[in-house]
Design an enzyme around this catalytic site. Structure first.
Site, mmCIF file in Angstrom:
data_model
loop_
_atom_site.group_PDB
_atom_site.id
_atom_site.type_symbol
_atom_site.label_atom_id
_atom_site.label_comp_id
_atom_site.label_asym_id
_atom_site.label_seq_id
_atom_site.Cartn_x
_atom_site.Cartn_y
_atom_site.Cartn_z
ATOM 1 N N HIS A 1 2.965 0.457 -2.398
ATOM 2 C CA HIS A 1 3.169 0.519 -0.946
ATOM 3 C C HIS A 1 3.490 -0.850 -0.356
ATOM 4 O O HIS A 1 3.291 -1.877 -0.979
ATOM 5 C CB HIS A 1 1.910 1.080 -0.260
ATOM 6 C CG HIS A 1 0.757 0.114 -0.306
ATOM 7 N ND1 HIS A 1 0.443 -0.709 0.751
ATOM 8 C CD2 HIS A 1 -0.140 -0.156 -1.278
ATOM 9 C CE1 HIS A 1 -0.610 -1.456 0.434
ATOM 10 N NE2 HIS A 1 -0.985 -1.139 -0.798
ATOM 11 N N CYS A 2 4.066 -0.828 0.843
ATOM 12 C CA CYS A 2 4.228 -2.042 1.649
ATOM 13 C C CYS A 2 3.952 -1.605 3.075
ATOM 14 O O CYS A 2 3.180 -0.673 3.276
ATOM 15 C CB CYS A 2 5.629 -2.647 1.453
ATOM 16 S SG CYS A 2 6.995 -1.512 1.742
ATOM 17 N N ALA A 3 4.533 -2.244 4.085
ATOM 18 C CA ALA A 3 4.212 -1.852 5.464
ATOM 19 C C ALA A 3 4.883 -0.531 5.846
ATOM 20 O O ALA A 3 4.251 0.364 6.385
ATOM 21 C CB ALA A 3 4.619 -2.960 6.432
ATOM 22 N N GLY B 1 7.067 1.296 3.596
ATOM 23 C CA GLY B 1 7.467 2.097 2.442
ATOM 24 C C GLY B 1 8.967 2.291 2.399
ATOM 25 O O GLY B 1 9.478 3.367 2.072
ATOM 26 N N SER C 1 8.402 -2.003 -1.283
ATOM 27 C CA SER C 1 7.810 -1.118 -2.288
ATOM 28 C C SER C 1 8.893 -0.322 -3.006
ATOM 29 O O SER C 1 8.838 -0.139 -4.231
ATOM 30 C CB SER C 1 6.804 -0.164 -1.631
ATOM 31 O OG SER C 1 7.429 0.577 -0.605
#
Ligand SMILES: [Zn+2]
Ligand SMILES: [Zn+2]
EC number: 3.1.3.48
Length: 322
Positions: free
Chosen positions: A65-67, A69, A73
Site C-alpha cells: 500500500h501507499c497513500a 494505492g 504501491s
C-alpha cells in the site's frame, strides 16, 4: 517493509525494486525463500509453480500500500509481476547493443503497459506517475535483477540512467556537467567488458576516421543512432553522432557548453565536428541531446570487420598507403 519515497516523477523507486520484489516473493512463497540460485531457471519454475503454490497455501498474502494505492504501491506490484512472470509480458529480451536499444525500448513499454493492464483488472485506478513508468521500463530492460538489494544499483543501465539525469539537471541550468562527472563511453564499456564480455558488432557497421590523417575517431559500437529507423545516420545526414569518447577529454574538461571537436592526432589537429551539451539538430531535423557530432565531409566511413575475424592491423600512419 517500509520504503520512504515521494510520489514524484524524479524519485528513484527503481533502486528499491530488488528489495521490494524479494519481500513480496518471500511473503507469497515462503518455502522458496532460501537457497535460490540462477535467475533464468528460477523464472521457469516460478511460472509453472504459481498455481500449485497459490492453491496449496491460500493463506499467504502481502499487503502492498501507499497513500492512494495508485502510483508507488502499484509500481512495486508491477515490478513484482515483471520479475515473477516475465513470460506473460513477452519474456526477457535484453540484448546489449546500440542497434537494439530502440527495439528494446519498445518491448519494455509494451511489457510494462500490459502488466499495468493486468493490475487494473482488479484495481482500475492504478496509475504510476510517468517517471515511475519509465523506471519500470528500465527495470524490464535490465531483466529485473533482484538477486540482492544492490542488483539494480550495480547495473550499467541504471548507472547510465543516473548519468543522464545528471546531464539533464546541468542542461536545465544551462551548464556543462562537472569535468570529473563526465562519462567517457569507451572507458566505461572497457570496464564493463572485463566483467561481462559480450561485444556485439553489426556486420555492415562502419568505423569513422579522420579524413586528413585516417585516425579512427569512432568504432561502430560508439555510433549514436538518431533516425527513427535506428540507423546511426541516414545517407543524407550531414552529422554522424557518436558517444562521449575519451579523446574528447581535453576539450570537454574545459567546461564549455559547446565547441569544436578536433582530431586527437596531435600532428593532424583537423576540425572534425562539434559538440553541444544542449544538443544539435541534424540536417534530417532530428535533435540529438547531448550531441557529439562528426561532420560527414571531414571524415571517412570505413567498413570494419566483425570482432573475431583476422583483421590485419597496419602500423599507425601506414593505413591506406599501399
Ligand atoms: Zn586527423
Ligand atoms: Zn540526421
Amino acid at each position: 517493509m517500509s520504503i520512504d519515497i515521494d510520489d514524484d516523477e524524479s524519485s528513484d523507486i527503481l533502486v528499491r525494486f530488488p528489495a521490494a520484489v524479494r519481500f513480496i516473493d518471500n511473503g507469497l512463497h515462503p518455502q522458496h525463500e532460501s537457497g535460490k540460485s540462477g535467475k533464468s531457471e528460477k523464472s521457469e519454475t516460478r511460472e509453472d509453480g504459481t498455481t500449485a503454490t497459490s492453491t496449496s497455501s491460500p493463506k499467504n498474502g502481502v499487503y502492498v500500500h501507499c497513500a492512494m494505492g495508485k502510483s508507488r504501491s502499484v509500481s512495486c506490484v508491477i515490478a513484482y509481476l515483471l520479475y515473477k512472470y516475465p513470460h506473460r509480458f513477452g519474456g526477457k529480451q535484453f540484448i546489449e547493443s546500440p542497434a537494439s536499444t530502440q527495439q528494446r525500448r519498445i518491448t519494455a513499454k509494451e511489457a510494462v503497459n500490459s502488466a499495468l493492464q493486468s493490475v487494473r483488472e482488479t484495481r482500475p485506478g492504478a496509475e504510476p506517475n510517468s517517471g515511475f513508468m519509465r523506471q519500470l521500463e528500465l527495470w524490464w530492460e535490465m531483466g529485473c535483477p533482484a538477486d540482492d538489494d544492490g542488483a539494480v544499483e550495480r547495473h550499467p543501465i541504471y548507472q547510465k540512467w543516473l548519468y543522464d539525469g545528471m546531464l539533464q539537471e546541468a542542461r536545465d541550468m544551462r551548464m556543462a556537467p562537472d569535468a570529473e562527472q563526465i562519462r567517457f563511453e569507451d572507458e566505461v564499456r572497457a570496464e564493463e567488458k572485463e566483467q561481462d564480455d559480450k561485444t556485439v558488432t553489426q556486420n555492415d557497421a562502419k568505423e569513422v576516421r579522420c579524413k586528413k590523417c585516417r585516425r579512427t575517431l569512432a568504432t561502430p559500437n560508439f555510433l549514436v543512432s538518431h533516425t527513427p529507423t535506428g540507423q546511426a545516420a541516414s545517407s543524407g545526414c550531414a552529422h554522424i553522432f557518436i558517444d562521449t569518447l575519451s579523446w574528447m577529454r581535453p576539450v570537454l574538461e574545459d567546461g564549455a557548453l559547446d565547441g569544436r571537436l578536433v582530431c586527437p592526432n596531435s600532428k593532424c589537429g583537423a576540425t572534425v565536428g562539434r559538440f553541444a551539451w544542449q544538443g544539435l539538430q541534424c540536417t534530417c531535423k532530428e535533435w540529438v541531446v547531448p550531441a557529439f557530432s562528426l561532420n560527414r565531409s571531414r571524415v571517412d566511413e570505413v567498413s570494419s570487420r566483425p570482432v573475431g575475424s583476422s583483421a590485419i592491423r597496419m602500423p599507425p600512419g601506414r593505413n591506406g598507403s599501399l
